[in-house]
Design a protein around this motif. Structure first.
Motif, PDB file in Angstrom:
ATOM      1  N   VAL A 132       0.719  -1.083   0.082  1.00 41.77           N
ATOM      2  CA  VAL A 132       0.086  -0.106  -0.023  1.00 41.77           C
ATOM      3  C   VAL A 132       0.785   1.171   0.097  1.00 41.77           C
ATOM      4  CG1 VAL A 132      -1.807  -1.160   1.167  1.00 41.77           C
ATOM      5  CG2 VAL A 132       0.093  -0.145   2.678  1.00 41.77           C
ATOM      6  N   ASN A 133       0.331   2.313  -0.401  1.00 44.97           N
ATOM      7  CA  ASN A 133       0.930   3.742  -0.359  1.00 44.97           C
ATOM      8  C   ASN A 133       0.490   4.333   0.917  1.00 44.97           C
ATOM      9  OD1 ASN A 133       2.088   4.045  -3.039  1.00 44.97           O
ATOM     10  ND2 ASN A 133       0.150   3.920  -3.783  1.00 44.97           N
ATOM     11  N   ALA A 134      -0.533   4.027   1.541  1.00 45.43           N
ATOM     12  CA  ALA A 134      -1.280   4.611   2.837  1.00 45.43           C
ATOM     13  C   ALA A 134      -0.818   3.528   3.891  1.00 45.43           C
ATOM     14  CB  ALA A 134      -2.361   4.969   2.630  1.00 45.43           C
ATOM     15  N   PHE A 135      -1.911   2.532   4.203  1.00 50.89           N
ATOM     16  CA  PHE A 135      -1.943   1.666   5.184  1.00 50.89           C
ATOM     17  C   PHE A 135      -2.785   0.451   5.143  1.00 50.89           C
ATOM     18  CE2 PHE A 135      -4.906   4.368   6.985  1.00 50.89           C
ATOM     19  CZ  PHE A 135      -5.969   3.517   7.697  1.00 50.89           C
ATOM     20  N   TRP A 136      -2.729  -0.581   5.752  1.00 48.84           N
ATOM     21  CA  TRP A 136      -3.215  -1.595   5.635  1.00 48.84           C
ATOM     22  C   TRP A 136      -3.967  -2.250   7.157  1.00 48.84           C
ATOM     23  CZ3 TRP A 136      -2.119  -5.794   8.870  1.00 48.84           C
ATOM     24  CH2 TRP A 136      -0.778  -5.897   8.991  1.00 48.84           C
ATOM     25  N   SER A 137      -5.227  -3.164   7.205  1.00 48.60           N
ATOM     26  CA  SER A 137      -5.579  -3.351   8.257  1.00 48.60           C
ATOM     27  C   SER A 137      -6.293  -4.785   8.200  1.00 48.60           C
ATOM     28  CB  SER A 137      -6.331  -2.311   8.950  1.00 48.60           C
ATOM     29  OG  SER A 137      -7.720  -2.289   8.114  1.00 48.60           O
ATOM     30  N   VAL A 138      -6.458  -5.440   9.339  1.00 48.38           N
ATOM     31  CA  VAL A 138      -7.436  -6.518   9.292  1.00 48.38           C
ATOM     32  C   VAL A 138      -8.386  -6.256  10.411  1.00 48.38           C
ATOM     33  CG1 VAL A 138      -7.529  -8.987   9.607  1.00 48.38           C
ATOM     34  CG2 VAL A 138      -5.654  -8.071   8.401  1.00 48.38           C
ATOM     35  N   THR A 139      -9.753  -6.080  10.123  1.00 46.32           N
ATOM     36  CA  THR A 139     -10.588  -5.961  11.065  1.00 46.32           C
ATOM     37  C   THR A 139     -11.745  -7.214  11.362  1.00 46.32           C
ATOM     38  OG1 THR A 139     -10.682  -3.641  10.247  1.00 46.32           O
ATOM     39  CG2 THR A 139     -12.601  -4.511  11.820  1.00 46.32           C
ATOM     40  N   MET A 140     -11.966  -7.379  12.661  1.00 42.88           N
ATOM     41  CA  MET A 140     -13.023  -8.390  13.136  1.00 42.88           C
ATOM     42  C   MET A 140     -14.465  -7.873  13.156  1.00 42.88           C
ATOM     43  SD  MET A 140     -13.486 -11.533  14.199  1.00 42.88           S
ATOM     44  CE  MET A 140     -11.729 -12.147  14.329  1.00 42.88           C
ATOM     45  N   TYR A 141     -15.226  -8.765  12.767  1.00 38.02           N
ATOM     46  CA  TYR A 141     -16.750  -8.555  12.909  1.00 38.02           C
ATOM     47  C   TYR A 141     -17.364  -9.821  13.247  1.00 38.02           C
ATOM     48  CZ  TYR A 141     -15.685  -4.392  10.173  1.00 38.02           C
ATOM     49  OH  TYR A 141     -14.890  -3.073   9.621  1.00 38.02           O
ATOM     50  N   ASP A 142     -18.505  -9.245  13.860  1.00 34.58           N
ATOM     51  CA  ASP A 142     -19.482 -10.601  14.260  1.00 34.58           C
ATOM     52  C   ASP A 142     -19.996 -11.101  12.867  1.00 34.58           C
ATOM     53  OD1 ASP A 142     -22.503 -11.245  14.749  1.00 34.58           O
ATOM     54  OD2 ASP A 142     -21.310 -11.956  16.525  1.00 34.58           O
ATOM     55  N   GLY A 143     -19.882 -12.373  12.800  1.00 35.42           N
ATOM     56  CA  GLY A 143     -20.407 -13.070  11.424  1.00 35.42           C
ATOM     57  C   GLY A 143     -21.945 -12.821  11.136  1.00 35.42           C
ATOM     58  N   LYS A 144     -22.710 -12.593  12.105  1.00 36.27           N
ATOM     59  CA  LYS A 144     -24.003 -12.732  12.060  1.00 36.27           C
ATOM     60  C   LYS A 144     -24.520 -10.995  11.788  1.00 36.27           C
ATOM     61  CE  LYS A 144     -24.967 -16.301  15.287  1.00 36.27           C
ATOM     62  NZ  LYS A 144     -25.527 -16.679  16.750  1.00 36.27           N
TER      63      LYS A 144
END
Length: 479
Positions: A379-391
């Motif tokens: 990336v030129n800026a930044f990256w992330s991995v985010t967690m969500y409730d699957g429901k």
């Protein structure tokens, strides 16, 4: 036999609806109403076409109309800076981004244009102002990638505005609807950086063109009685909300066919759709069509992107030309995560499955996600991995108040002996020695979203989305 059963049930439902329509409809109404198959098809296509429009209206109502919604931000043409990141308590938008403190300005463009002014932002900090209208079209960007980090004044105009931009305006953006959203994202490097984000946010300015020019304001636009909306009301009154919203969205050339079809069931300009005034048979037709439409949207969300190591990657968002009348793609993007960016601004690999295709479930397994050395998201800026409730696709409450792991956290993350980086995805702590790399999971279905802000275009790259030379690694279940 499964397909035969399905079609038999559908045929029975349609036949029943036809019988009821014949007995329930007044003669004039029955004559005007399309045939049963056609009415169901119109409702199906109309639901797919209208889903993003109605979803957008629900967010606008919560953010800019109903001061008691619990999600209210600010009245129209005023900016609301959120000097924090989103948490599990934010429920108006599914899959909310928790990387970048948001600022929101809902724009009412009926009386006059609105001027958005941005300050100079240090070159190391990513920011973006995404302009999205009531059709959920991303019709323009201001920010690091699109216009640079210099200060500037930009003007947003409604679909019918005619005129010349005054001196000092760097660019004019035209919304296809009378109401529009300006969504600001300002990068936060770490919790201690929040005061610097506040300083940037303080430089964002939103004002009507007359105020920008120091001239008297034109006559105010007519007052609107916005209908209350919530999830339960949408289920029973979907087409009423679509009918209401369309009055602020002049038909574009590629909408003429669908608008004409909707008019046949009483939805659109000059109409006053009321589902509960329809004869029972017609209600069944509409309901069946909506159900079929919803199934198609869900199927497209599940299969409309390329599967790369268990992650779904595709281009889901863009302007009117990007969608080009593909209402199913537009609806799937909105349902998967409304207000997503163009892929050149941010690309979103999504997954509900591990590398073997098994559903991610925090109540059954612990998981790891390992980036080999030198293969972090480009990336030129930044990256992330985010967690969500699957429901619910919302952020989850957890003991360390951590909703994501991103590249600004790299100095605090522990790398493996070979230089690779492993994230621990599980509902319980992996232990104090690994907790720096822990992404807390729900006690049930998991939905993971990777975000690559301003992805690199040269190899290795995630672009074109789903076809790029860089691929996200698979999520692995811990044995």
């Amino acid at each position: 036999m499964k397909h035969a059963t399905h079609w038999t049930q559908t045929a029975v439902a349609m036949a029943l609806a036809g019988v009821l329509a014949a007995y329930s409809a007044p003669a004039a109404k029955a004559a005007e109403w399309p045939g049963i198959v056609e009415a169901k098809d119109i409702a199906e296509e109309g639901f797919i076409y209208g889903l993003p429009i109605v979803m957008n209206y629900a967010v606008m109502y919560a953010y800019a109309v109903d001061k008691n919604s619990g999600q209210f931000k600010a009245p129209f043409n005023e900016i609301k800076n959120e000097a924090r990141v989103f948490t599990y308590e934010d429920t108006a938008i599914v899959t909310p981004n928790s990387d970048t403190p948001y600022s929101f300005a809902w724009l009412d463009l009926r009386a006059e244009p609105v001027v958005l002014s941005v300050p100079e932002v240090e070159k190391t900090r990513y920011y973006a102002v995404q302009l999205e209208d009531g059709n959920t079209y991303n019709y323009g960007y201001i920010g690091s990638r699109a216009t640079g980090n210099e200060a500037g004044d930009y003007m947003v105009v409604g679909p019918d505005w005619q005129g010349e931009a005054p001196k000092g305006i760097k660019k004019v953006f035209r919304s296809s609807t009378q109401f529009s959203l300006a969504a600001y994202r300002t990068q936060l490097f770490n919790p201690a950086d929040i005061d610097n984000v506040k300083k940037v946010q303080a430089g964002y300015k939103v004002q009507p063109l007359s105020a920008y020019l120091g001239k008297p304001a034109p006559a105010a636009a007519p007052k609107i009685d916005f209908p209350k909306i919530d999830n339960d009301l949408v289920k029973a009154h979907f087409f009423e909300y679509l009918d209401f919203a369309l009055q602020f969205a002049p038909a574009q050339p590629n909408e003429k066919d669908i608008r004409a079809k909707l008019a046949q069931i009483g939805v659109g300009a000059g109409k006053n759709f009321d589902f509960h005034e329809l004869p029972l048979g017609h209600r069944l037709e509409v309901g069946l069509g909506m159900k079929q439409g919803d199934k198609k949207v869900d199927a497209y969300v599940a299969s409309g992107a390329k599967n790369v190591n268990g992650w779904k990657i595709g281009s889901w968002f863009g302007d009117s030309a990007f969608f080009d009348g593909n209402w199913l793609l537009r609806a799937a993007g909105a349902k998967g995560g409304i207000y997503g960016n163009d892929s050149v601004e941010a690309t979103y690999p999504l997954t509900r499955a591990d590398g073997k295709g098994q559903p991610l479930d925090g109540s059954k397994h612990n998981y790891t996600l390992t980036f080999p050395k030198g293969e972090l998201p480009p990336v030129n800026a930044f990256w992330s991995v985010t967690m969500y409730d699957g429901k619910t696709q919302l952020l989850i409450e957890n003991p360390i108040n951590r909703y994501l792991i991103n590249s600004p956290m790299l100095p605090e993350l522990k790398k493996n002996a070979d230089g690779s980086l492993t994230l621990y995805i599980q509902k319980d702590s992996p232990g104090t020695d690994k907790e720096s790399n822990w992404l807390p999971a729900p006690d049930g279905p998991i939905y993971l979203v990777m975000r690559l802000y301003w992805p690199k275009t040269e190899a290795p790259s995630v672009l074109p989305a789903g076809e790029g030379s860089w691929q996200p690694p698979a999520v692995q279940a811990v044995k």
